[in-house]
Write an enzyme that holds these catalytic residues in place. Structure first.
Site, PDB file in Angstrom:
ATOM      1  N   HIS A 299     -11.112  -3.135 -44.578  1.00 38.18           N
ATOM      2  CA  HIS A 299     -11.489  -2.998 -45.978  1.00 38.18           C
ATOM      3  C   HIS A 299     -12.997  -3.249 -46.157  1.00 38.18           C
ATOM      4  CE1 HIS A 299      -7.083  -3.915 -46.687  1.00 38.18           C
ATOM      5  NE2 HIS A 299      -7.265  -2.731 -47.253  1.00 38.18           N
TER       6      HIS A 299
ATOM      7  N   GLN B 207     -16.485  -2.121 -46.251  1.00 41.05           N
ATOM      8  CA  GLN B 207     -17.151  -0.832 -46.417  1.00 41.05           C
ATOM      9  C   GLN B 207     -18.334  -0.659 -45.471  1.00 41.05           C
ATOM     10  OE1 GLN B 207     -15.718   1.536 -48.178  1.00 41.05           O
ATOM     11  NE2 GLN B 207     -17.274   2.973 -47.451  1.00 41.05           N
ATOM     12  N   HIS B 208     -19.025  -1.766 -45.131  1.00 37.55           N
ATOM     13  CA  HIS B 208     -20.130  -1.684 -44.161  1.00 37.55           C
ATOM     14  C   HIS B 208     -19.621  -1.155 -42.823  1.00 37.55           C
ATOM     15  CE1 HIS B 208     -23.199  -3.619 -46.585  1.00 37.55           C
ATOM     16  NE2 HIS B 208     -22.384  -4.635 -46.842  1.00 37.55           N
TER      17      HIS B 208
ATOM     18  N   ASP C 275     -12.352  -6.243 -34.062  1.00 37.36           N
ATOM     19  CA  ASP C 275     -12.607  -7.620 -34.464  1.00 37.36           C
ATOM     20  C   ASP C 275     -13.870  -8.013 -33.733  1.00 37.36           C
ATOM     21  OD1 ASP C 275     -11.752  -9.805 -36.109  1.00 37.36           O
ATOM     22  OD2 ASP C 275     -11.458 -10.939 -34.269  1.00 37.36           O
TER      23      ASP C 275
ATOM     24  N   GLY D   3     -23.929  -9.580 -42.299  1.00 43.38           N
ATOM     25  CA  GLY D   3     -23.425 -10.697 -41.521  1.00 43.38           C
ATOM     26  C   GLY D   3     -24.546 -11.505 -40.888  1.00 43.38           C
ATOM     27  N   TYR D   4     -24.451 -11.691 -39.576  1.00 46.40           N
ATOM     28  CA  TYR D   4     -25.407 -12.512 -38.837  1.00 46.40           C
ATOM     29  C   TYR D   4     -26.597 -11.716 -38.310  1.00 46.40           C
ATOM     30  CZ  TYR D   4     -21.696 -16.057 -38.830  1.00 46.40           C
ATOM     31  OH  TYR D   4     -20.743 -16.974 -39.206  1.00 46.40           O
TER      32      TYR D   4
ATOM     33  N   LYS E  56     -29.366   0.627 -33.886  1.00 48.87           N
ATOM     34  CA  LYS E  56     -28.141  -0.169 -33.943  1.00 48.87           C
ATOM     35  C   LYS E  56     -26.915   0.676 -33.625  1.00 48.87           C
ATOM     36  CE  LYS E  56     -27.095  -3.199 -36.859  1.00 48.87           C
ATOM     37  NZ  LYS E  56     -26.704  -3.804 -38.140  1.00 48.87           N
TER      38      LYS E  56
END
Length: 197
Positions: free
Chosen positions: A9, A11-12, A68, A152-153, A174
């Site tokens: 879920h 979206q990124h 994950d 995120g990080y 990336k």
């Protein structure tokens, strides 16, 4: 055109993985998942990726892919690891997660700030067939956030071979080098073989 569902879920992630997969799977339509979110109670990245892929395949009746991923810091014994998204608590607030991690290693010199992003990408078919692969993006943890890209990080992670944070890298870099790019690049031939079996 073959359809597969992306079990997230976030979206990124949907946008990132559509870009990555479009190059390698031009004849596959990647659908966003709108079903119930399963409980990620696995003990490893692979466990959680497979939980999500199985749930999406069962809900949609389509082949499903999931990942994950998280950041792993050597001096913390690999933590946050699978707890990366909720490191600062159940709100899953990305800035709070990042700030807590920086605080935890604030006294560490550069030579003790090694870490990596890990991504396990999984595929599950409605018939129960499944597989998974792992991608690792090595680097180090910066002392302060830098850059406004990514999520995120990314602002505190400097990948090996670069002088800037992941949040400062051009998107195409990336998409070619990240832990997700590595993992899904390895998953593509597995997925193609399963779909053609």
């Amino acid at each position: 055109m073959t359809q597969i569902v992306l079990a997230t879920h976030n979206q990124h992630k949907v946008e990132e993985l559509r870009r990555i997969l479009a190059v390698q799977l031009p004849d596959v339509e990647v659908l966003a998942y709108d079903g119930p979110e399963p409980v990620e109670n696995g003990a490893t990245f692979a466990d959680n990726a497979l939980i999500k892929a199985r749930a999406a395949a069962a809900h949609t009746g389509l082949p499903a892919i999931a990942d994950d991923s998280g950041i792993c810091v050597d001096v913390l014994g690999g933590a946050p690891g699978i707890f990366s998204a909720r490191w600062a608590g159940p709100s899953k607030h990305p800035v709070e997660n990042l700030e807590l991690l920086l605080w935890q290693i604030s006294d560490m010199a550069d030579e003790h700030r090694a870490g990596h992003f890990t991504c396990v990408a999984a595929v599950a078919l409605p018939d129960g067939t499944e597989s998974h692969v792992t991608g690792v993006w090595p680097g180090r943890i910066l002392h302060t956030p830098a850059g406004g890209g990514g999520f995120g990080y990314d602002p505190i992670f400097q990948p090996d071979g670069h002088e800037v944070s992941a949040a400062e890298l051009p998107q195409q870099v990336k998409d070619a080098e990240s832990h997700r790019a590595i993992a899904f690049g390895e998953l593509v031939p597995v997925l193609v073989a399963l779909l053609n079996a």
